[in-house]
Design an enzyme around this catalytic site. Structure first.
Site, PDB file in Angstrom:
ATOM      1  N   ARG A   1      -0.152  -7.988  13.857  1.00  0.00           N
ATOM      2  CA  ARG A   1      -0.668  -7.011  12.875  1.00  0.00           C
ATOM      3  C   ARG A   1      -1.552  -7.706  11.847  1.00  0.00           C
ATOM      4  NH1 ARG A   1       4.412  -4.538  10.558  1.00  0.00           N
ATOM      5  NH2 ARG A   1       3.044  -3.214   9.305  1.00  0.00           N
TER       6      ARG A   1
ATOM      7  N   LYS B   1       0.829  -1.226   0.000  1.00  0.00           N
ATOM      8  CA  LYS B   1       0.000   0.000   0.000  1.00  0.00           C
ATOM      9  C   LYS B   1       0.857   1.269   0.000  1.00  0.00           C
ATOM     10  CE  LYS B   1      -2.262  -0.339   3.843  1.00  0.00           C
ATOM     11  NZ  LYS B   1      -1.734  -1.600   4.344  1.00  0.00           N
TER      12      LYS B   1
ATOM     13  N   ARG C   1      11.537  -6.583   5.462  1.00  0.00           N
ATOM     14  CA  ARG C   1      11.369  -5.166   5.117  1.00  0.00           C
ATOM     15  C   ARG C   1      12.283  -4.252   5.933  1.00  0.00           C
ATOM     16  NH1 ARG C   1       5.517  -2.337   4.843  1.00  0.00           N
ATOM     17  NH2 ARG C   1       5.460  -2.595   7.107  1.00  0.00           N
TER      18      ARG C   1
ATOM     19  N   ARG D   1      11.604  -1.613  11.108  1.00  0.00           N
ATOM     20  CA  ARG D   1      10.624  -1.039  12.033  1.00  0.00           C
ATOM     21  C   ARG D   1      10.379  -2.035  13.178  1.00  0.00           C
ATOM     22  NH1 ARG D   1       5.687   0.745   8.286  1.00  0.00           N
ATOM     23  NH2 ARG D   1       4.680  -0.328   9.980  1.00  0.00           N
TER      24      ARG D   1
ATOM     25  N   ARG E   1      -9.022   1.880   8.991  1.00  0.00           N
ATOM     26  CA  ARG E   1      -8.555   0.531   9.308  1.00  0.00           C
ATOM     27  C   ARG E   1      -9.591  -0.248  10.095  1.00  0.00           C
ATOM     28  NH1 ARG E   1      -2.777   1.302   8.955  1.00  0.00           N
ATOM     29  NH2 ARG E   1      -1.501  -0.467   9.528  1.00  0.00           N
TER      30      ARG E   1
END
Ligand code: AMP
Length: 218
Positions: free
Chosen positions: A171, A13, A127, A160, A88
């Site tokens: 998540r 996204k 990531r 992160r 969300r």
């Protein structure tokens, strides 16, 4: 044009919202980046959000909705926006619908970037993000030219805290429980555009832009 980008964490996204907003001349608003900026600046909102973010939970609506709606009311958002990471849950989606009704406007399309759960887990694990410009990299999929250094701005790359394995699981659970129902919300309003999220970033951008084009002509 006002667009909402939907998809699980790791679906791309953020990457696509940045690419498509540049191509279509829209402002890119990422609720996650707004929280991370607030935290870097040490504001009260940032500190309140931090404890939810490190656990991979949603920041409460009473903090999140006001922050995003305030950003949306800024003059640079008048020509159109891509919302990335907001709404969300259904409460946020309804608050957003109402805010647009009050302005005499509406969300035009919700773009759902669809990626298999297996692929999501592999992407999130590798990531790394630039601390300075937020550009995303992947250890195997799209590594930087020099390890640990951003190709675009020379900034330091970091993982992160919410990309750590336990938080990633949480998540994804939060996503399937609270955010996935938004797909039906926007489909019910006739606004859903679904795009396959596997391929190169440039291919996916082309898919998104052409799917929006087609659905607006319908
Ligand atoms: P993201 O960068 O979109 O993955 O967001 C990072 C974290 O910020 C999330 O895991 C949440 O803790 C928080 N966050 C971002 N957007 C929202 C939102 N719309 N509602 C609640 N929490 C959010």
């Amino acid at each position: 044009m006002y667009l909402v980008f939907l998809g699980a964490p790791g679906a791309g996204k953020g990457t696509q919202a940045a690419l498509v907003s540049r191509e279509l001349g829209l402002e890119h608003i990422s609720s996650g980046d707004l929280f991370r900026d607030a935290l870097n600046r040490g504001t009260e909102l940032g500190l309140k959000a931090q404890k939810y973010m490190t656990r991979g939970e949603l920041v409460p609506d009473e903090i999140t909705i006001g922050m995003v709606l305030e950003r949306l009311a800024a003059p640079d958002c008048r020509n159109g926006v891509i919302l990335d990471g907001f709404p969300r849950n259904l409460g946020q989606a309804k608050a957003l619908d109402e805010a647009f009704i009050a302005r005499g406007e509406a969300i035009d399309k919700a773009v759902y970037i669809k990626v298999s759960e297996e692929e999501l887990i592999s992407r999130l694990g590798g990531r790394w993000v630039c601390r300075k410009c937020q550009a995303p990299y992947h250890l195997t999929g799209s590594p930087p030219r020099v390890a640990g250094v951003c190709d675009k701005c020379g900034g330091e790359l970091y993982q992160r805290p919410d990309d750590m394995p336990e938080t990633v699981k949480n998540r994804l659970r939060v996503y399937f429980e609270q955010t996935a129902p938004l797909i039906a919300h926007y489909a019910g309003m006739g606004k859903l555009v679904e795009v396959a999220g596997e391929g190169t970033p440039a291919e996916i951008t082309r898919r998104i832009v052409s799917a929006i084009d087609k659905s607006r002509k319908r």
